[in-house]
Write a protein that holds these residues in place. Sequence first.
Motif, PDB file in Angstrom:
ATOM      1  N   PRO A  58     -58.008  65.886   6.560  1.00  0.00           N
ATOM      2  CA  PRO A  58     -59.285  65.520   7.217  1.00  0.00           C
ATOM      3  C   PRO A  58     -59.928  66.692   7.965  1.00  0.00           C
ATOM      4  N   SER A  59     -59.129  67.462   8.699  1.00  0.00           N
ATOM      5  CA  SER A  59     -59.697  68.585   9.449  1.00  0.00           C
ATOM      6  C   SER A  59     -60.190  69.679   8.520  1.00  0.00           C
ATOM      7  N   ASP A  60     -59.506  69.865   7.389  1.00  0.00           N
ATOM      8  CA  ASP A  60     -59.943  70.881   6.419  1.00  0.00           C
ATOM      9  C   ASP A  60     -61.273  70.490   5.787  1.00  0.00           C
ATOM     10  N   VAL A  61     -61.437  69.198   5.510  1.00  0.00           N
ATOM     11  CA  VAL A  61     -62.716  68.717   4.971  1.00  0.00           C
ATOM     12  C   VAL A  61     -63.834  68.947   5.979  1.00  0.00           C
ATOM     13  N   ARG A  62     -63.568  68.631   7.264  1.00  0.00           N
ATOM     14  CA  ARG A  62     -64.581  68.836   8.302  1.00  0.00           C
ATOM     15  C   ARG A  62     -64.963  70.305   8.419  1.00  0.00           C
ATOM     16  N   ASP A  63     -63.980  71.191   8.344  1.00  0.00           N
ATOM     17  CA  ASP A  63     -64.261  72.624   8.430  1.00  0.00           C
ATOM     18  C   ASP A  63     -65.127  73.088   7.266  1.00  0.00           C
ATOM     19  N   HIS A  64     -64.853  72.597   6.075  1.00  0.00           N
ATOM     20  CA  HIS A  64     -65.645  72.999   4.910  1.00  0.00           C
ATOM     21  C   HIS A  64     -67.078  72.459   4.993  1.00  0.00           C
ATOM     22  N   VAL A  65     -67.220  71.231   5.482  1.00  0.00           N
ATOM     23  CA  VAL A  65     -68.565  70.662   5.630  1.00  0.00           C
ATOM     24  C   VAL A  65     -69.389  71.469   6.621  1.00  0.00           C
ATOM     25  N   ARG A  66     -68.723  72.011   7.645  1.00  0.00           N
ATOM     26  CA  ARG A  66     -69.407  72.824   8.662  1.00  0.00           C
ATOM     27  C   ARG A  66     -69.429  74.305   8.301  1.00  0.00           C
ATOM     28  N   PHE A  67     -68.953  74.640   7.091  1.00  0.00           N
ATOM     29  CA  PHE A  67     -68.900  76.036   6.620  1.00  0.00           C
ATOM     30  C   PHE A  67     -68.068  76.915   7.551  1.00  0.00           C
ATOM     31  N   ARG A  68     -66.972  76.353   8.032  1.00  0.00           N
ATOM     32  CA  ARG A  68     -66.037  77.121   8.852  1.00  0.00           C
ATOM     33  C   ARG A  68     -64.812  77.417   7.994  1.00  0.00           C
ATOM     34  N   PHE A  69     -64.683  78.673   7.594  1.00  0.00           N
ATOM     35  CA  PHE A  69     -63.614  79.048   6.677  1.00  0.00           C
ATOM     36  C   PHE A  69     -62.584  79.923   7.381  1.00  0.00           C
ATOM     37  N   HIS A  70     -61.321  79.532   7.256  1.00  0.00           N
ATOM     38  CA  HIS A  70     -60.232  80.310   7.823  1.00  0.00           C
ATOM     39  C   HIS A  70     -59.518  81.035   6.689  1.00  0.00           C
ATOM     40  N   HIS A  71     -59.441  82.344   6.783  1.00  0.00           N
ATOM     41  CA  HIS A  71     -58.804  83.152   5.749  1.00  0.00           C
ATOM     42  C   HIS A  71     -57.322  83.298   6.078  1.00  0.00           C
ATOM     43  N   GLY A  72     -56.519  82.406   5.551  1.00  0.00           N
ATOM     44  CA  GLY A  72     -55.102  82.391   5.865  1.00  0.00           C
ATOM     45  C   GLY A  72     -54.259  83.111   4.833  1.00  0.00           C
ATOM     46  N   ASN A  73     -52.947  83.089   5.078  1.00  0.00           N
ATOM     47  CA  ASN A  73     -52.014  83.733   4.155  1.00  0.00           C
ATOM     48  C   ASN A  73     -51.842  82.946   2.855  1.00  0.00           C
ATOM     49  N   SER A  74     -52.204  81.684   2.889  1.00  0.00           N
ATOM     50  CA  SER A  74     -52.039  80.838   1.710  1.00  0.00           C
ATOM     51  C   SER A  74     -53.282  79.973   1.511  1.00  0.00           C
ATOM     52  N   TYR A  75     -53.330  79.262   0.390  1.00  0.00           N
ATOM     53  CA  TYR A  75     -54.454  78.385   0.098  1.00  0.00           C
ATOM     54  C   TYR A  75     -54.465  77.214   1.078  1.00  0.00           C
ATOM     55  N   ASN A  76     -55.669  76.716   1.385  1.00  0.00           N
ATOM     56  CA  ASN A  76     -55.755  75.493   2.183  1.00  0.00           C
ATOM     57  C   ASN A  76     -55.568  74.285   1.266  1.00  0.00           C
ATOM     58  N   VAL A  77     -55.491  73.097   1.859  1.00  0.00           N
ATOM     59  CA  VAL A  77     -55.147  71.903   1.086  1.00  0.00           C
ATOM     60  C   VAL A  77     -56.222  71.563   0.052  1.00  0.00           C
ATOM     61  N   LEU A  78     -57.498  71.800   0.369  1.00  0.00           N
ATOM     62  CA  LEU A  78     -58.548  71.520  -0.615  1.00  0.00           C
ATOM     63  C   LEU A  78     -58.425  72.439  -1.823  1.00  0.00           C
ATOM     64  N   GLN A  79     -58.094  73.705  -1.573  1.00  0.00           N
ATOM     65  CA  GLN A  79     -57.895  74.632  -2.680  1.00  0.00           C
ATOM     66  C   GLN A  79     -56.705  74.202  -3.532  1.00  0.00           C
ATOM     67  N   LYS A  80     -55.599  73.846  -2.874  1.00  0.00           N
ATOM     68  CA  LYS A  80     -54.414  73.437  -3.619  1.00  0.00           C
ATOM     69  C   LYS A  80     -54.686  72.212  -4.489  1.00  0.00           C
ATOM     70  N   LEU A  81     -55.359  71.219  -3.927  1.00  0.00           N
ATOM     71  CA  LEU A  81     -55.620  69.987  -4.680  1.00  0.00           C
ATOM     72  C   LEU A  81     -56.590  70.236  -5.837  1.00  0.00           C
ATOM     73  N   SER A  82     -57.630  71.042  -5.596  1.00  0.00           N
ATOM     74  CA  SER A  82     -58.606  71.309  -6.654  1.00  0.00           C
ATOM     75  C   SER A  82     -58.003  72.172  -7.759  1.00  0.00           C
ATOM     76  N   TYR A  83     -57.204  73.185  -7.396  1.00  0.00           N
ATOM     77  CA  TYR A  83     -56.567  74.021  -8.414  1.00  0.00           C
ATOM     78  C   TYR A  83     -55.555  73.214  -9.226  1.00  0.00           C
ATOM     79  N   CYS A  84     -54.803  72.341  -8.568  1.00  0.00           N
ATOM     80  CA  CYS A  84     -53.849  71.494  -9.292  1.00  0.00           C
ATOM     81  C   CYS A  84     -54.578  70.524 -10.227  1.00  0.00           C
ATOM     82  N   ALA A  85     -55.721  70.012  -9.785  1.00  0.00           N
ATOM     83  CA  ALA A  85     -56.507  69.104 -10.632  1.00  0.00           C
ATOM     84  C   ALA A  85     -56.982  69.822 -11.891  1.00  0.00           C
ATOM     85  N   VAL A  86     -57.409  71.077 -11.744  1.00  0.00           N
ATOM     86  CA  VAL A  86     -57.873  71.851 -12.897  1.00  0.00           C
ATOM     87  C   VAL A  86     -56.716  72.195 -13.822  1.00  0.00           C
TER      88      VAL A  86
END
Length: 282
Positions: A165-193
């Motif tokens: 939920p917090s990751d979705v809120r951050d993306h809606v507000r265009f707040r991007f954190h550049h971490g050492n690994s993928y965030n949950v939205l990236q993981k779910l979308s890449y796995c879906a593809v």
Amino acid sequence: MSIAHESAASQGPLIYRQALITRLTHWTWAVCLFFLLLSGLQIFNAHPTLYIGNQSGFGFDNAVLSMRAVDTPHGAEGRTTILGHEFNTTGVFGVSGSADDPSYRGIPAALTIPSYRDLATGRVVHFFFAWLLVATLIIWLTASFANGHLRRDLTPTRRDLENFPSDVRDHVRFRFHHGNSYNVLQKLSYCAVLFVLFPLIIATGLTMSPGIDAGFPWLVEVFGGRQTARTLHFLAMFLLVLFFVVHVMMVLLAGPFNELRSMITGWYRTSPDKNASEEEKP
């Protein structure tokens, strides 16, 4: 804290995030999908209608999408029908080109490979890049399992799902954190593809092959008929195009230089560690 130290802290550390095999397969897939889309639209133009079931033609009422030219008192018009709802798409689908030299085809020439009507060449291009995509997927799966990329970087953890939920809120507000690994939205979308759309588009493509059907007749039954498989094939490609558009938008919004550098060189600039920054303040 010195100016140089402050600048480094404000940017965050540079890490090696993308392995060579990940970068090579990423760009290979990008090329494959480009040629598969445009050659697939060339094949679609041979009969620009999608159906549900195992049969097709004028004697059946099972079309879910069609793009055609129709004669009207004002001349030829492009008509696109989706689930029984008809739209005038003159100039884009059905009828395109100039008024002096109209083109009567489902998809305009600028969006097909080749641009002229050539079903045979379209099929050759499509099959070549289809098998290249399959081979690349097998290589990626093997390498990602061996080097731990699949488990370490793509498998969502319990903590990832809790942060959804917090990751979705951050993306809606265009707040991007550049971490050492993928965030949950990236993981779910890449796995879906990688584990849903790619297998689906490969399996439905094989289902439309008479040679494959002869050896594996159950494939047609799994997808509810050859025409349903064709429709699902195009639906999967549409979702892949949608993913690509969103993916490019996220790259542009999150910082294109940093994102592209990671997929070209492997090096990625992470966000600064807020806790470390606070500790360094006088």
